[in-house]
Design an enzyme around this catalytic site. Structure first.
Site, PDB file in Angstrom:
ATOM      1  N   GLU A  83       0.806  -1.186  -0.020  1.00 20.25           N
ATOM      2  CA  GLU A  83      -0.016   0.039  -0.127  1.00 20.25           C
ATOM      3  C   GLU A  83       0.858   1.162  -0.060  1.00 20.25           C
ATOM      4  O   GLU A  83       0.867   2.028   0.760  1.00 20.25           O
ATOM      5  CB  GLU A  83      -1.075   0.029   1.052  1.00 20.25           C
ATOM      6  CG  GLU A  83      -1.879  -1.067   1.198  1.00 20.25           C
ATOM      7  CD  GLU A  83      -3.110  -0.792   0.119  1.00 20.25           C
ATOM      8  OE1 GLU A  83      -3.197   0.490  -0.582  1.00 20.25           O
ATOM      9  OE2 GLU A  83      -4.053  -1.426   0.159  1.00 20.25           O
ATOM     10  N   GLU A 117      -3.713 -10.441   0.043  1.00 16.49           N
ATOM     11  CA  GLU A 117      -4.457 -10.546   1.031  1.00 16.49           C
ATOM     12  C   GLU A 117      -5.905 -10.779   0.750  1.00 16.49           C
ATOM     13  O   GLU A 117      -6.574 -10.355  -0.264  1.00 16.49           O
ATOM     14  CB  GLU A 117      -4.583  -9.103   1.573  1.00 16.49           C
ATOM     15  CG  GLU A 117      -3.217  -8.585   2.267  1.00 16.49           C
ATOM     16  CD  GLU A 117      -3.273  -7.113   2.623  1.00 16.49           C
ATOM     17  OE1 GLU A 117      -4.437  -6.377   3.107  1.00 16.49           O
ATOM     18  OE2 GLU A 117      -2.069  -6.678   2.988  1.00 16.49           O
TER      19      GLU A 117
HETATM   20  C1  IPT Z   1      -5.362  -3.855   3.632  1.00 18.82           C
HETATM   21  C2  IPT Z   1      -3.759  -3.673   4.206  1.00 18.82           C
HETATM   22  O1  IPT Z   1      -2.757  -3.950   3.258  1.00 18.82           O
HETATM   23  C3  IPT Z   1      -3.245  -4.234   5.306  1.00 18.82           C
HETATM   24  O2  IPT Z   1      -2.300  -3.804   5.881  1.00 18.82           O
HETATM   25  C4  IPT Z   1      -4.655  -4.125   6.529  1.00 18.82           C
HETATM   26  O3  IPT Z   1      -4.546  -2.865   6.651  1.00 18.82           O
HETATM   27  C5  IPT Z   1      -5.802  -4.624   5.722  1.00 18.82           C
HETATM   28  O4  IPT Z   1      -6.077  -3.611   4.761  1.00 18.82           O
HETATM   29  C6  IPT Z   1      -7.189  -4.610   6.811  1.00 18.82           C
HETATM   30  O5  IPT Z   1      -6.865  -5.025   7.934  1.00 18.82           O
HETATM   31  S1  IPT Z   1      -5.657  -2.130   2.977  1.00 18.82           S
HETATM   32  C7  IPT Z   1      -7.201  -2.053   2.628  1.00 18.82           C
HETATM   33  C8  IPT Z   1      -7.754  -0.755   2.422  1.00 18.82           C
HETATM   34  C9  IPT Z   1      -7.785  -2.992   1.432  1.00 18.82           C
END
Ligand code: IPT
Length: 991
Positions: free
Chosen positions: A423, A502
């Protein structure tokens, strides 16, 4: 000297004076001295305090003592400030590269004696493995340098500064610096010297660095060595006794690849490592070598020629008391736990972990995506204006970070992908990092999710893509462009392997739909699985005002800006307790698949390399959960990727009980991470002889009555139940509310590409708007016959014109008390419902109802889109253990497809309940708790759920799914509960 070496907190510089190039974190026999332990410590509120403390003779006797490694905000019971949790937000003004004058600054000092036998060392280095965020170092009053890059190693040459005998090292650590703008990861801000500090004696003729690049092709291992040492250090000898290798390089520059015909390959499943040493006359380095080749062929990501499926987790360094301070025993146990739950891959979100973690990952077996310490997410809030990722002034910062990342960990066979960070938008500096990695390490691809269009990275990566979007990416020839891509960019991305870096945001109760993603991965080879967000909750152990311990999240430390419990989104709770989602994950990612067909079962080995020789296939037959037969299936050994049929044992259905055949696939012998008998996959086959459900007896002759009467064990006043047997009981009360989960509470913003059904408003807000948490009742009628009583209630909420009719019919059937509840919503409900249930309240008499014994799905909670870990069986639990201690209390404890339930009080059976299937064969589930959904919904932490004097049983005809809308897609339509008519039928007996 001092001005040259000490950057101002707002300088964009990766530091000055630290050694470059960075090198591997090596296990050397050269002398070293750990400087971990108590240091003198002083905390100042600003960065600009006098520097006299660094002087040799400074009197620090009035200072406190603090352990190194540690985070100062977690020491001293709050005397040194408090942790701050933010996700995307910056906890300081967005004014890059500046930070506020209020900048907690920790000054550290300690003495050390230089070992006498170090006098012949060529150089003395001082290594810091992790300091957050910017630090300066003095030895005996002389400044030796400064560095930022909190989770990266920095070494300083202190040869000229140290002296024989006693020495002093002083360190100044600023919590905030320009570097904070590129360290905006979703986690606690935890300043301090939080990893090891070590003094290293570098011998004359030693080895500066070594890289044993390995490969495995055509059944042979290969080593390409890169040795960094003075010419005078040669010859250098590589020894791998187990492979009979003793190879001598006589001079630098002549290092040809070594063929290793006898090597066995390394994989996450069979992490075959060989002990190696690389030595000169002066120094020996110990390494553990694993042979593997990483390769992208077309849109496939291969290791040793075979496609890899990542059943991964995002792993932060988080410990409830130590924060990001590494604890090897805890980390090892954590990794062993991952293995037990079928996790085979780790993304080191979003920075390199303690270097030892990678030793453990090599040893236990994980595919690792090693991520650089980089995130600038907060710039998203200002439209990425001023994002360092595309500002040439920051280029060196980015390059320094990726060099330190790759160089430190390059020897690990487990590391199969380098990741530039997380990010950080996109821009030239990221592209430059990628170019550097490509030039330095041709043996591993580069990942960065923010490179949407695939301009400079090798893998197509997305986060939180919905099931439909993932399917669209997997399917060949899909016409629509990919998210944020032109058609040409889409075409480019489709030539690459796809990874969900993720997905399945595991915040609170959830996620749902893990199985749907897994099904797509099995269907489309281009999809290589992904990494659940995330492995564990980051709760910090704290105490409530009355001393009750709890796990704190954002806001619990009085932060000015924070992101609440968004830091509690792991499959493991803060106290290492696996949440039900982890069991679901393990069931969905099972390495062995079993599909029943008539009298046989198809066994498929879904593994990457390992055959099934290490597994046993144990079967058992149960009648209503009671084992009547068991044995072992004779399954021929299947190679990775193979399937085969195996006949099943004969099963005779019991006349009056459910008959289930269960197969457990278990480890035949112990491994470093699990004992013999550990179950890696389970499948069940229902062999029950179907019996008709007793039909509803239609009653005539209903007469109005005042409702004071009894029926079997039930006693009524005004038509309302007051007693069952000798227990006061009230109910059934219509219950349509559940304490909203974090997914229920989330509005559908934030995540691009997710297919939320109701834009904007959260389900929980709609439920509260509709008053599901505050239903009221108007009794329309009470009637009875000789052996039955019925009530008709209209249930609705204040200021609402929609309602639910609930008819409750109590009768005596076949000598048993039956309750049939007909639930029928009016027209006009506009949302999904959390549940359709009836609640019974059981106040404590002499002793509370405090346990349950049931036949149905268990042993853990299950919801419509998270059912794979549940099996049909007979289970018992205390009322306490029926609920999961989510960090923020929320819906928990639903167990679906209930057949029989006994409520207990100590050893005494209080009530026995049997469910009858509805006309479509559906059975209700149950929840037993000491708190109502409304009470649970009001609590922000478990300790706020005060002692109760009543147990509550909810029988649910249906529950809404879980989804992962807290950061991802809403509940899949099939598992969304729409207002509908339902019947619940129970037979009830006293204990
Ligand atoms: C995403 C982040 O990469 C991760 O670090 C964590 O914050 C997660 O979200 C949520 O818990 S970013 C999100 C805006 C898709």
């Amino acid at each position: 000297m001092s001005t040259e070496l000490s950057p101002h907190v707002s300088d964009i510089t990766p530091g000055r004076g630290a050694l470059r190039p960075a090198r591997s974190w090596l296990h050397s026999d050269a002398p070293s001295l750990s400087l971990n332990g108590p240091w003198r410590f002083r905390l100042s509120p600003t960065a600009s305090g006098p520097e006299d403390f660094a002087a040799d003779g400074f009197d620090d006797r009035g200072w406190d003592s603090i352990p190194v490694p540690s985070h100062w905000v977690l020491e001293g019971d709050g005397a040194y400030g408090r942790p701050i949790y933010t996700n995307i937000q910056f906890p300081f003004p967005i004014d890059p590269p500046h930070v506020p004058d209020e900048n907690p600054t920790g000054d550290y000092r300690r003495h050390f004696d230089l070992p006498a036998d170090w006098s012949d060392a060529e150089r003395v280095l001082l290594r810091f493995d992790g300091v957050e965020s910017l630090f300066r170092v003095w030895v005996n009053g002389a400044e030796v340098g400064s560095a930022s890059g909190s989770r990266l190693a920095h070494e300083f040459d202190v040869t000229a500064a140290v002296r024989a005998g006693g020495n002093t090292v002083a360190v100044r650590v600023h919590q905030w610096s320009a570097a904070s703008y590129v360290e905006d990861q979703d986690q606690w801000w935890l300043p301090g010297i939080f990893r090891d500090v070590t003094l290293l004696a570098r011998p004359v003729g030693g080895i500066e660095d070594v890289w044993l690049r390995t490969g495995f092709e055509d059944g042979h291992g290969r080593i390409e060595a890169e040795i960094t040492a003075d010419a005078s250090a040669f010859p250098v000898t590589l020894r791998i006794p187990e492979l009979d290798i003793e190879h001598v390089w006589t001079a630098p520059g002549e290092i040809a690849p070594l063929d290793v015909p006898d090597a066995r390959p390394w994989s996450a499943e069979q992490p075959r490592l060989y002990e190696a040493t690389v030595s000169t006359a002066a120094e020996a380095i110990a390494l553990r070598v694993g042979f593997r080749t990483v390769e992208i062929r077309g849109d496939l990501f291969l290791v040793n020629g075979r496609r890899v499926v990542f059943h991964g987790v995002n792993r932060h360094e988080a410990h409830p008391e130590r924060g990001r301070v590494f604890d090897e025993a805890h980390a090892r146990e954590d990794l062993a736990r991952m293995k037990r739950f079928n996790v085979n891959a780790i993304r080191t979100s979003h920075y390199p972990p303690h270097p030892r973690l990678l030793d453990l990952a090599d040893e236990l077996g994980f595919w690792v995506v090693l991520e650089c310490d980089l995130e600038t997410h907060g710039f998203d809030q200002v439209g990425w204006a001023g994002n360092p990722s595309d500002d040439p002034a920051w280029r060196e910062v980015y390059l320094d970070r990726i060099r330190r990342t790759v160089e430190r960990d390059k020897n690990h066979p487990g590391v199969v992908i380098w990741s530039l960070g997380n990010e950080a938008g996109t821009g030239g500096n990221l592209a430059a990092m990628s170019a550097w990695v490509h030039a330095r390490d041709a043996g591993r691809p580069v990942h960065y999710e923010g490179d949407y269009t695939g301009a400079y990275t090798d893998i197509y990566s997305r986060m939180y893509a919905s099931v439909s979007e993932t399917e669209q990416i997997g399917a060949d020839g899909a016409r629509s462009p990919l998210l944020n891509c032109t058609p040409a960019q889409s075409a480019r991305q489709r030539t690459k392997p796809f990874l969900l870096c993720e997905y399945a945001h595991a915040m609170g109760n959830g996620p749902g739909a893990l199985d749907q993603y897994e099904a797509l991965v099995r269907q489309y080879p281009r999809l290589h699985g992904g990494f659940v967000w995330e492995w564990r909750d980051h709760g910090l152990l704290a105490a409530a005002p009355d001393g009750t311990p709890y796990y704190a999240y954002g806001g619990d430390f009085g932060e000015v800006v924070h992101d609440g419990n968004f830091v509690m989104d792991g499959m493991l709770l803060s106290d290492d307790v696996p949440s039900p989602s982890l069991f679901e994950f393990a069931a969905v990612t099972r390495p062995i698949d079993l599909v029943f067909d008539g009298g046989k079962v198809a066994v498929t080995n879904l593994r990457h390399t390992a055959d099934t020789a290490d597994l046993s296939f144990r079967w058992r037959v149960e009648h209503d959960g009671v084992r009547v037969a068991s044995g072992e299936l004779d399954v021929a050994v299947l190679a990775a990727g193979e399937s085969g049929w195996t006949p099943l044992p004969p099963v005779t259905p019991a006349p009056h009980a459910e008959t289930w055949l269960t197969i457990d696939v278990a480890l035949a012998s112990p491994t470093p991470w699990a004992p013999k008998g550990h179950v890696v996959a389970t499948a069940q086959l229902d062999c029950t002889a179907r019996r008709p459900v007793p039909t509803v007896r239609q009653q005539a002759d209903w007469q109005p009555c005042d409702g004071h009467r009894s029926l079997g064990i039930a006693e009524f006043t005004g038509g309302s139940l007051v007693r069952l047997g000798d227990r006061p009981v009230s109910g059934p009360h219509l219950e349509l509310f559940r304490a909203p989960t974090d997914n229920d509470e989330s509005p559908s913003d934030g995540v691009e590409g997710s297919d939320d059904s109701i834009a904007g408003t959260s389900h929980a807000d709609l439920w509260r708007r509709d008053g599901l948490d505050r239903l009221t009742v108007r009794r329309i009628g009470v009637e009875h016959t000789q052996d039955a009583l019925r009530t008709l209630d209209k249930v609705s909420a204040a200021n609402s014109a929609v309602w639910v009719m609930m008819e409750s019919i109590w009768s005596v059937e076949d000598g048993e008390l039956e309750l049939r509840v007909e639930i029928e919503p009016s027209h006009g409900w506009r949302t999904v419902w959390p549940r359709i249930g009836i609640r019974f309240d059981l106040p404590d008499v002499a002793a509370p109802v405090d346990g349950a014994e049931w036949f149905g799905l268990g042993p853990l909670e299950s919801y419509p889109d998270s059912l794979h870990a549940a099996r049909t069986g007979h289970f018992t639990s205390t009322i306490r253990d029926l609920s999961v201690d989510y960090a923020r209390p929320q819906e928990t404890g639903h167990r679906a497809e209930l057949r029989r339930l006994t409520l207990t009080s100590g050893a005494t059976e209080v009530l026995r309940i049997r469910t009858l299937a509805d006309t479509r064969g559906r059975r209700p589930g149950f929840t037993l708790s000491r708190h109502t959904p409304q009470q649970i919904a009001r609590a922000e932490h478990p300790f706020e759920l005060t002692d109760s004097t009543t147990s509550h049983l909810i029988i649910d005809a249906a529950q809404h799914g879980l989804g992962s809308r807290a950061c991802g897609p809403d509940v899949w339509p099939e598992f969304a509960l729409r207002p509908e008519s339902r019947t619940i039928r129970l037979r009830i007996a006293a204990g």
